[in-house]
Design a protein around this motif. Structure first.
Motif, short mmCIF file in Angstrom:
data_model
loop_
_atom_site.label_atom_id
_atom_site.label_comp_id
_atom_site.label_asym_id
_atom_site.label_seq_id
_atom_site.Cartn_x
_atom_site.Cartn_y
_atom_site.Cartn_z
N ALA A 315 1.03 -1.41 0.10
CA ALA A 315 0.03 -0.09 0.19
C ALA A 315 0.63 1.43 -0.21
CB ALA A 315 -1.08 0.17 1.50
N LEU A 316 2.51 1.08 0.43
CA LEU A 316 3.09 1.94 0.44
C LEU A 316 3.25 3.40 -0.96
CD1 LEU A 316 5.91 1.15 2.78
CD2 LEU A 316 4.31 2.88 2.79
N HIS A 317 3.18 4.03 -1.06
CA HIS A 317 3.14 4.82 -2.97
C HIS A 317 5.22 5.63 -2.80
CE1 HIS A 317 -0.40 4.67 -2.66
NE2 HIS A 317 -1.16 5.47 -1.64
N VAL A 318 5.28 3.84 -2.96
CA VAL A 318 6.88 3.46 -2.80
C VAL A 318 7.57 3.32 -3.85
CG1 VAL A 318 7.44 5.41 -1.39
CG2 VAL A 318 7.51 2.75 -1.45
N SER A 319 8.33 3.06 -5.06
CA SER A 319 8.91 2.49 -5.58
C SER A 319 9.06 0.98 -4.71
CB SER A 319 10.61 2.78 -6.45
OG SER A 319 11.13 1.94 -6.89
N LYS A 320 8.97 0.14 -5.36
CA LYS A 320 9.57 -1.46 -4.62
C LYS A 320 10.89 -1.87 -4.34
CE LYS A 320 9.51 -4.33 -8.93
NZ LYS A 320 8.79 -5.72 -9.50
#
Length: 435
Positions: A315-320
């Motif tokens: 759910a984090l809006h960061v790149s994997k």
């Protein structure tokens, strides 16, 4: 208490017991047992512990562990290490840091026969370090080269690291072993680049080795690597082409090296008993670690922590790749305190579900994971390869060995980034197996 709260308390309790000095296998089993007892019942926890220990010990494919250890023991007994070093010395001695390059090449070839990095560091340390010191090599460079070169046995198959990773994550051990070939070559080349750059910047670190080697001597020296290449091709070629499974390949490799030791008249009752005892000791250690990790995994699964962490990460809006970077940093920190296999069994129950949720290839992550485990072998204050070398070269301070290893640690991180950018380095050969 909610299941997640129980899981967090159990994890903290596990860390406390670890720092108190309790063996990690028993810590994970004990905390897992207590956690399952709390979240389910004692009647549910007892069979989990009993069945897990039995099933781990009775699972036929796990016999690959003692076979890989025996391969390394027989290779050392056959004098293959010294022959490899002598062969590469003839070819590389005139290059900048030539003896160091020969050491890395010999370590890479020895890694193709042995899954134990500590054994590789000890074997190469007794041969290469005295030679480098004889030609006035800087002590930090000499010991750093051997410490780093020894770690290649954890990556280049037959690798115990991939076996344990496959056991913990239920991935194909055959594909994992094959996936380590190209990254192992790339990492070896990266180590060589580190040596050349250091010596180019400061030639006093590694004076040029005197004496001239003719082309005839160089080609004759190649005779010292034929045994290694033969066994590696038989073992890994058999796995890659699907003729044998990894366990059968381990048996073939151990038998081939056993025949080589006998043919050289170097097998004694003492060396055979030592090899068998070492294989037994490491096998029991690894199997108990895996059993303990499986019991702890049952507890974490009941606590729903892995699923919750995976959902939170997704759910984090960061790149994997940001998450991957965090995982790598965690491994670097853990590598300062835990040995490689303990690190793997401790983290996989939580980290592997996250990796799968993020969409990373499990085989590819196995390579990244094993490289980071390698890094832990040379990071202070608990670097097993460094401690091994400190026992071999008693007059070199441990701080000097750690200092000499640091540039190679940077090379490991650079190769990890390279494999993240170009995953085909790790996945090309395994992908061909599936066709």
């Amino acid at each position: 208490m909610t299941p997640i709260a129980a899981g967090i308390i159990g994890s903290v309790f596990l860390l406390v017991l670890l720092f108190l000095g309790m063996p990690i296998a028993f810590v994970m089993m004990f905390v897992g047992f207590l956690g399952i007892s709390y979240l389910a019942s004692v009647n549910a926890a007892l069979p989990v512990v009993a069945n897990t220990v039995y099933e781990t010990a009775a699972y036929y494919p796990y016999t690959i562990i003692p076979l890989f250890i025996l391969m390394g023991s027989f290779a050392g007994g056959a004098g293959i290490t010294a022959k490899l070093y002598g062969s590469f010395d003839k070819w590389f001695r005139k290059l900048p840091g030539g003896l160091g390059i020969a050491t890395i090449a010999a370590c890479a070839c020895f890694a193709a026969l042995s899954g134990s990095s500590v054994a590789a560091a000890a074997a190469m340390g007794t041969i290469a370090i005295p030679e480098m010191r004889r030609f006035k090599y800087d002590p930090a460079l000499a010991v750093g080269v051997v410490a780093a070169g020894g770690t290649l046995s954890f990556l280049i198959p037959p690798s115990l690291g991939f076996v344990v990773y496959g056991m913990l994550t239920e991935q194909s051990i055959g594909k994992l072993l094959v996936s380590g070939i190209m990254p192992g070559i790339v990492l070896s080349l990266a180590f060589i680049v580190v040596i050349v750059v250091k010596v180019k910047l400061d030639p006093s670190l590694a004076p040029v080795t005197p004496g001239r080697v003719s082309w005839k001597e160089k080609f004759l020296a190649l005779g010292g690597i034929w045994e290694t290449m033969l066994v590696f091709v038989i073992v890994m070629g058999g796995i890659y082409l699907g003729f044998v499974n990894p366990t059968e390949a381990g048996a073939i490799g151990a038998t081939a090296l056993f025949v080589i030791v006998i043919s050289k008249l170097k097998l004694t009752l003492k060396s055979l008993s030592t090899a068998l005892l070492e294989a037994t000791r490491i096998s029991v250690l690894v199997l108990f670690l895996v059993a303990g990790a499986n019991v702890f995994s049952y507890f974490l699964a009941l606590s729903t922590i892995p699923a919750s962490v995976s959902a939170w990460m997704a759910a984090l809006h960061v790149s994997k790749y940001v998450v991957l970077s965090i995982i790598i940093v965690i491994y670097l920190i853990l590598g300062c305190f835990l040995d490689a296999i303990s690190m793997m069994v401790l983290t996989m129950p939580v980290i592997f579900p996250v990796v799968k949720t993020l969409g990373f290839d499990p085989i590819w992550f196995g390579v990244v994971c094993v490289i980071m485990m390698e890094a832990g072998l040379i990071t202070p204050p608990v670097g097993l390869n460094v401690y091994t070398l400190a026992g071999v070269v008693k007059d070199v301070p441990m701080s000097t060995i750690f200092r000499g290893s640091m540039p190679f640690l940077i090379a490991m991180l650079a190769v990890t980034v390279l494999i993240a950018v170009f995953p085909g380095i790790a996945l090309y050969l395994p992908s061909m197996m599936g066709r």
